[in-house]
Design a protein around this motif. Structure first.
Motif, PDB file in Angstrom:
ATOM      1  N   LEU A 273      67.997  46.839  25.101  1.00  0.00           N
ATOM      2  CA  LEU A 273      68.006  47.866  26.134  1.00  0.00           C
ATOM      3  C   LEU A 273      68.469  49.190  25.539  1.00  0.00           C
ATOM      4  N   VAL A 274      67.784  50.250  25.898  1.00  0.00           N
ATOM      5  CA  VAL A 274      68.168  51.584  25.429  1.00  0.00           C
ATOM      6  C   VAL A 274      68.107  52.527  26.625  1.00  0.00           C
ATOM      7  N   LEU A 275      69.188  53.294  26.812  1.00  0.00           N
ATOM      8  CA  LEU A 275      69.241  54.307  27.865  1.00  0.00           C
ATOM      9  C   LEU A 275      69.392  55.671  27.201  1.00  0.00           C
ATOM     10  N   PHE A 276      68.510  56.593  27.555  1.00  0.00           N
ATOM     11  CA  PHE A 276      68.472  57.923  26.950  1.00  0.00           C
ATOM     12  C   PHE A 276      68.959  58.977  27.936  1.00  0.00           C
ATOM     13  N   LYS A 277      69.701  59.935  27.425  1.00  0.00           N
ATOM     14  CA  LYS A 277      70.159  61.084  28.201  1.00  0.00           C
ATOM     15  C   LYS A 277      69.636  62.332  27.504  1.00  0.00           C
ATOM     16  N   LEU A 278      68.831  63.108  28.236  1.00  0.00           N
ATOM     17  CA  LEU A 278      68.332  64.357  27.666  1.00  0.00           C
ATOM     18  C   LEU A 278      69.508  65.303  27.433  1.00  0.00           C
ATOM     19  N   ASN A 279      69.455  66.015  26.329  1.00  0.00           N
ATOM     20  CA  ASN A 279      70.496  66.992  26.021  1.00  0.00           C
ATOM     21  C   ASN A 279      70.494  68.097  27.079  1.00  0.00           C
ATOM     22  N   GLU A 280      71.638  68.731  27.242  1.00  0.00           N
ATOM     23  CA  GLU A 280      71.762  69.808  28.211  1.00  0.00           C
ATOM     24  C   GLU A 280      70.705  70.885  27.928  1.00  0.00           C
TER      25      GLU A 280
END
Length: 97
Positions: free
Chosen positions: A5-12
């Motif tokens: 499982l991989v969860l990505f958060k876009l950079n600000e």
């Protein structure tokens, strides 16, 4: 089997309509048909608006830890990771099921 499982958060300041994001998504969408170790491959954008939510997720499965290692080292996977590294951070969980 190992679930990856991989969860990505876009950079600000980075948004889904950024061309880099589109290229990264396309690269990861293609992996399901490119890497034979993958037994399950799904991904998509989060629909939750909660502040703790991540933006994008990959849910995949491989046979064992050796297959996971081959997947992670595969050139197509590495190319996708290089794209995402430019605009996002992520967390990973790998567990047997």
């Amino acid at each position: 089997m190992i679930r990856h499982l991989v969860l990505f958060k876009l950079n600000e300041g980075v948004h889904r309509d950024d061309p880099r994001v589109a290229a990264g998504e396309a690269a990861f969408r293609a992996l399901g048909g490119q890497i034979e170790e993958l037994r399950h491959w799904e991904l998509g954008w989060n629909v939750s608006e909660r502040p703790i939510a991540y933006d994008f997720a990959i849910n995949s499965a491989v046979d064992d830890e050796a297959a996971l290692k081959r997947y992670l080292e595969h050139p197509a996977h590495q190319a996708g990771v290089a794209l995402w590294r430019e605009f996002a951070t992520w967390v990973v969980a790998d567990y047997p099921f």
